[in-house]
Design a protein around this motif. Sequence first.
Motif, PDB file in Angstrom:
ATOM      1  N   PRO A  31       0.827  -1.211   0.000  1.00 38.41           N
ATOM      2  CA  PRO A  31       0.000   0.000   0.000  1.00 38.41           C
ATOM      3  C   PRO A  31       0.862   1.263   0.000  1.00 38.41           C
ATOM      4  CG  PRO A  31      -0.773  -1.571   1.645  1.00 38.41           C
ATOM      5  CD  PRO A  31       0.544  -2.086   1.161  1.00 38.41           C
TER       6      PRO A  31
ATOM      7  N   ASN B  75      -3.153   4.298  -5.200  1.00 38.96           N
ATOM      8  CA  ASN B  75      -3.295   2.871  -4.911  1.00 38.96           C
ATOM      9  C   ASN B  75      -4.220   2.270  -5.972  1.00 38.96           C
ATOM     10  OD1 ASN B  75      -2.423   1.812  -1.807  1.00 38.96           O
ATOM     11  ND2 ASN B  75      -2.337   4.004  -2.194  1.00 38.96           N
TER      12      ASN B  75
ATOM     13  N   ALA C  57      -1.460  -1.412  -4.059  1.00 45.21           N
ATOM     14  CA  ALA C  57      -2.173  -1.638  -2.806  1.00 45.21           C
ATOM     15  C   ALA C  57      -1.736  -2.970  -2.197  1.00 45.21           C
ATOM     16  CB  ALA C  57      -3.678  -1.560  -3.014  1.00 45.21           C
ATOM     17  N   SER C  58      -2.590  -3.580  -1.391  1.00 44.65           N
ATOM     18  CA  SER C  58      -2.239  -4.841  -0.730  1.00 44.65           C
ATOM     19  C   SER C  58      -3.004  -5.996  -1.346  1.00 44.65           C
ATOM     20  CB  SER C  58      -2.559  -4.758   0.767  1.00 44.65           C
ATOM     21  OG  SER C  58      -3.965  -4.755   0.960  1.00 44.65           O
TER      22      SER C  58
ATOM     23  N   THR D 183      -6.611  -5.727  -0.115  1.00 44.35           N
ATOM     24  CA  THR D 183      -7.350  -4.680  -0.823  1.00 44.35           C
ATOM     25  C   THR D 183      -7.790  -5.185  -2.196  1.00 44.35           C
ATOM     26  OG1 THR D 183      -6.059  -2.973   0.310  1.00 44.35           O
ATOM     27  CG2 THR D 183      -7.261  -2.302  -1.652  1.00 44.35           C
ATOM     28  N   ASN D 184      -6.895  -5.895  -2.891  1.00 42.78           N
ATOM     29  CA  ASN D 184      -7.231  -6.449  -4.195  1.00 42.78           C
ATOM     30  C   ASN D 184      -8.287  -7.541  -4.088  1.00 42.78           C
ATOM     31  OD1 ASN D 184      -5.328  -5.718  -6.783  1.00 42.78           O
ATOM     32  ND2 ASN D 184      -4.329  -5.232  -4.844  1.00 42.78           N
TER      33      ASN D 184
ATOM     34  N   VAL E 197     -11.906  -5.218  -2.845  1.00 44.68           N
ATOM     35  CA  VAL E 197     -12.432  -4.090  -3.615  1.00 44.68           C
ATOM     36  C   VAL E 197     -13.255  -4.521  -4.826  1.00 44.68           C
ATOM     37  CG1 VAL E 197     -11.757  -2.134  -5.081  1.00 44.68           C
ATOM     38  CG2 VAL E 197     -10.811  -2.348  -2.778  1.00 44.68           C
TER      39      VAL E 197
ATOM     40  N   ALA F 228      -6.321  -2.581   4.786  1.00 46.45           N
ATOM     41  CA  ALA F 228      -7.126  -2.777   3.581  1.00 46.45           C
ATOM     42  C   ALA F 228      -8.410  -1.969   3.606  1.00 46.45           C
ATOM     43  CB  ALA F 228      -7.443  -4.260   3.404  1.00 46.45           C
TER      44      ALA F 228
ATOM     45  N   ALA G 236      -7.790   1.526   2.751  1.00 45.30           N
ATOM     46  CA  ALA G 236      -7.324   1.650   1.366  1.00 45.30           C
ATOM     47  C   ALA G 236      -8.465   1.626   0.371  1.00 45.30           C
ATOM     48  CB  ALA G 236      -6.331   0.531   1.052  1.00 45.30           C
ATOM     49  N   VAL G 237      -9.631   1.132   0.812  1.00 45.65           N
ATOM     50  CA  VAL G 237     -10.793   1.085  -0.077  1.00 45.65           C
ATOM     51  C   VAL G 237     -11.128   2.471  -0.605  1.00 45.65           C
ATOM     52  CG1 VAL G 237     -13.291   0.689  -0.147  1.00 45.65           C
ATOM     53  CG2 VAL G 237     -11.781  -1.013   0.896  1.00 45.65           C
TER      54      VAL G 237
END
Length: 481
Positions: A260, A267, A287-288, A291-292, A295, A349, A352-353
């Motif tokens: 991230p 990101n 990103a992480s 997160t992947n 999302v 995460a 990070a969205v």
Amino acid sequence: MTLNDDSFTNWKNREEIAESMIPMIGKLHRERDVTVLLHSRSLVNKSVVSILKTHRFARQIAGEELSVTETLPFLETLVALDLGPSQIDIGMLAATYRADHRGLSVAEFTAEAVAGATGANKIERREPRDVVLYGFGRIGRLVARLLIEKSGSGNGLRLRAIVVRGGGDQDLVKRASLLRRDSVHGQFQGTITVDEANNRIIANGNEITVIYADDPSQVDYTEYGVRNAILIDNTGKWRDREGLSKHLRPGIDKVVLTAPGKGDVPNIVHGVNHDTIKPDEQILSCASCTTNAIVPPLKAMADEYGVLRGHVETVHSFTNDQNLLDNYHKADRRGRSAPLNMVITETGAASAVAKALPDLKAPITGSSIRVPVPDVSIAILSLRLGRETTRAEVLDHLREVSLTSPLKRQIDFTTAPDAVSMDFIGSRHSSIIDAGATKVDGDNAILYLWYDNEFGYSCQVVRVVQHVSGVEYPTYPATGV
């Protein structure tokens, strides 16, 4: 003839057909830079059994098994067309042809569906884009495998160099061995040799220079013949723009972080917001892995039902940041033995969205538990929806998203009633919906999302790099054809 004989004969016939498909798939890839897919899964360099298993897997998505006898005519038509660089999904061609009622032949329908990649419409094959890996740990080696795998056509991305800190005697041999054999992901598909005289690892004909440096400022990449390269930082040591800018040395044009990003570093989750990358952006983050994973399905749910709020609980495999046995660690709990304990920790995460889905105003919270498995994690996404729905409707929606939407490379779907984490090692999707575990009650939905936090994430990284390099070729048939 017995029923068993009939089944065996049918299997041998399908084996023969799959065997005939291999040289056609290979020719399209090597000579025209065309990647043949089956429901978003590449068939390039796959064995007979792998091709048959991929066809059978289609039953989990489309509800029925796809036969090689059905897809072969589409592949034969593709070989006869004047195709340019592209990705063509013969599973989608078969599905859309089945739904088409105009009476067209397979050849006529296929030519129409891939018209954007033929004749005067086809794009030119692009010169290879140099790639440098900075760091060669878990993600670095998997990204290397993917880059080497995708270099078969001679175009696209070309791994030119790896930067690591010096490790003493036999360093190059040991690093090559780690690329060759992996305890989780198995053997490297191909051959690897070591050229110690020139500090090179040669993998499937790709000459990769190993550069020893303790800091980015010590490297001039042009001295190694590297030009206009994309550098992938797998160390996570620098995560803001100032730190990552250290990589912008002679020979390096862009920097992609596999962690991230902080501050104003974009990101990026491929499939969701990769189209927002500015052409002149030199520094970005993938990103992480978590997160992947969350999302894409979060976007799929928000687009269809609206999301008012959510919480994600990640049950995550242990990582190299934790200790093998109890020992000092700067974090509160990560010093405890990773293979022996469940370890409560934090995840970024959820926050990070907002970077990946800025239009989603719903608050998303998150937490994480590290567990004693080496790979594959699961995210439990609990959502308050904008309207009431049913479990059947949600599953139909997510199945369709995994099959036909722009998120089909990110979202997979399984109905296997006995699926466990090991089943998803090597998955190229960033998130796999577990249909059997899904729960829906009115406006509340709980999704269970498996993800290979190493390989699936590495695939997402490579997709981002392909996009910013300009070698991400269009896919046919287009969604909705």
